[in-house]
Scaffold this active site. Structure first.
Site, mmCIF file in Angstrom:
data_model
loop_
_atom_site.group_PDB
_atom_site.id
_atom_site.type_symbol
_atom_site.label_atom_id
_atom_site.label_comp_id
_atom_site.label_asym_id
_atom_site.label_seq_id
_atom_site.Cartn_x
_atom_site.Cartn_y
_atom_site.Cartn_z
ATOM 1 N N LYS A 78 9.308 69.320 17.499
ATOM 2 C CA LYS A 78 10.350 69.659 16.530
ATOM 3 C C LYS A 78 10.087 69.001 15.176
ATOM 4 O O LYS A 78 9.543 67.903 15.096
ATOM 5 C CB LYS A 78 11.700 69.202 17.093
ATOM 6 C CG LYS A 78 12.939 69.626 16.314
ATOM 7 C CD LYS A 78 14.183 69.181 17.082
ATOM 8 C CE LYS A 78 15.479 69.579 16.394
ATOM 9 N NZ LYS A 78 16.668 69.187 17.185
ATOM 10 N N SER A 156 20.129 72.500 17.826
ATOM 11 C CA SER A 156 19.305 72.653 16.640
ATOM 12 C C SER A 156 17.837 72.903 16.939
ATOM 13 O O SER A 156 17.073 73.283 16.065
ATOM 14 C CB SER A 156 19.446 71.412 15.758
ATOM 15 O OG SER A 156 18.966 70.258 16.418
ATOM 16 N N SER A 180 21.623 69.741 21.368
ATOM 17 C CA SER A 180 20.576 70.482 20.668
ATOM 18 C C SER A 180 19.317 70.747 21.475
ATOM 19 O O SER A 180 18.440 71.476 21.018
ATOM 20 C CB SER A 180 20.209 69.764 19.370
ATOM 21 O OG SER A 180 21.248 69.898 18.433
#
Length: 454
Positions: A78, A156, A180
């Protein structure tokens, strides 16, 4: 055809059915596919480095050595984790002028030391501040279910989930402050694990809330998540211990988390409970009135707004116009949180945790829907603030309970083939990680006859 688990991909390498270079090249080709989601799922690529890492892995394997089960496997990271020589942008344009990282974040170092091939950096909700996954700067990767409609991937860690669902990586590393990892895993039909926060180093990671941020994997099975968790937490590489589902005590909270389920999630959840009960699990409905208190605590700004504003205040002052307005407005709420408010919230949280832990101590795990709705359409949320904030609050609601508890949790698929993806959350108190992974293995096996893992 389903993409392979970590174990299956590793076996292919061991038996010479594939090389790491071939796997990396295939991942790169999928990311680059013009009609695919790669341009939205990834914000940075380094194909040359990935191929070099893969070739080094193949060379090492030719000597009969293997550093870990991740040896030679393509993994995505990420866009919150520092990678040496690259600027960590956290899904935003506001950090574009920041210097490149001098070193890899410890999580990345551990992956590389374990032989993982880092294929790229994945897209995300800007600064990790949304459970939906929209990104106005880099685009929003579409959920693998119903691409024609174009549904949100969950956030997210949006690009992380899509990188796995579309075979651009065997597994992905994400973060989880209020769901997330688990939200995109649930909405995309994958498995995600949020560990107890302190088990995995957050050094070299752009924070959202230092009190709540957790780091974990999104992959295709509980065993995949357990393998990655052991590596990034620097634990002994012990598999979760064997558990029989029969006799396991599973508690279903009746407070808050079952409200507002849509028809598809309700059907999948109830079918999963029925299957677990038939397999011998002891399922008990329990009241947890403490769950009804969390919304009030967060309504005052909670910990997230205050801690986010502390990190962002100078950056917003300098380049606030570059932020997604929906992110900026929530961060700026932190200006209104006084020191007394913040200290009180920390104290309230400690007492809340003690009360919840006492009530769940007699159970092997909590089980609940990860997210009460299926993935909404992107178009319905992009231009409608009210719809966006309502959906965002709803998808974050259940996972947030476990972050506030400082607990650990899995999300495993519980939908049938052809149905919209839905996740079953399996959760426990802090530092119960290995037990929750073990319970997750047993539940995953029991649900295998009805679920779609690919």
């Amino acid at each position: 055809m389903s993409e392979p688990t970590i174990a299956a991909a590793a076996e292919a390498l061991i038996h010479g059915d594939a090389t790491s270079r071939e796997m990396a090249s295939d991942a790169i080709d999928r990311i680059a596919e013009p009609a695919g989601e790669g341009s939205r799922a990834f914000v940075r690529r380094n194909d040359t480095r990935a191929i070099a890492m893969a070739e080094a892995s193949d060379l090492l394997r030719s000597t009969g050595r293997r550093r870990s089960v991740l040896e030679g496997l393509p993994i995505s990271v990420k866009d919150l984790f520092d990678i040496a020589g690259e600027t960590t942008s956290a899904g935003s344009t506001a950090l574009a002028r920041q210097p490149a990282a001098n070193a890899d974040a410890p999580v990345v170092k551990r992956l590389v030391a374990a032989g993982a091939v880092i294929v790229g950096t994945t897209n995300m909700s800007e600064f990790a501040f949304s459970g939906i996954g929209l990104n106005p700067h880099h685009g929003t990767p579409r959920n693998p279910f119903d691409r024609e409609t174009g549904r949100v991937p969950g956030g997210s860690s949006s690009g992380a989930a899509v990188s796995v669902s579309d075979g651009m990586a065997v597994a992905a590393i994400g973060t989880d402050t209020g769901g997330s990892i688990r939200i995109p895993a649930a909405l995309c039909g994958l498995t995600g694990f949020k560990p107890t926060a302190r088990r995995v180093s957050a050094e070299g990671v752009v924070p959202l809330s230092t009190s709540l941020d957790s780091i974990g994997p999104i992959a295709r099975s509980v065993a995949c998540c357990a393998a990655i968790d052991a590596i990034i937490a620097a634990d002994a590489p012990l598999p979760p211990f064997e558990l029989q589902l029969a006799g396991l005590r599973l508690a279903v909270p009746q407070t808050v988390v079952l409200a507002d389920m849509d028809r598809a999630v309700s059907a999948a959840f109830n079918r999963a409970l029925s299957r677990l009960s038939s397999a011998g699990a002891v399922i008990t409905d329990i009241e947890l009135p403490e769950f009804s208190e969390v919304a009030t605590i967060y309504a005052r700004g909670g910990l997230v707004a205050a801690e986010a504003y502390h990190w962002h205040r100078q950056l917003i002052a300098d380049v606030g116009e570059q932020y997604d307005p929906r992110v900026r407005v929530r961060i700026l709420r932190g200006r209104e949180v006084t020191a007394a408010d913040y200290i009180e919230t920390l104290a309230v949280r400690r007492l809340w945790q003690a009360r919840v832990e006492a009530k769940i101590a007699g159970y092997d795990a909590l089980v609940m829907p990860t997210v009460p709705i299926i993935a909404p359409a992107i178009a319905a949320l992009e231009g409608d603030d009210d719809a966006f904030f309502a959906a965002n609050a709803l998808v974050l609601r259940n996972p947030t309970m476990i972050n506030f508890l400082d607990g650990c949790a899995l999300s495993v698929p519980c939908h049938a083939p052809g149905e919209p993806p839905a996740g079953l959350m399996i959760a426990g108190a802090q530092m119960q990680d290995r037990k929750i992974l073990s319970v997750g293995l047993a539940i995953e096996a029991a649900l295998a006859s009805i679920t779609a893992f690919g």
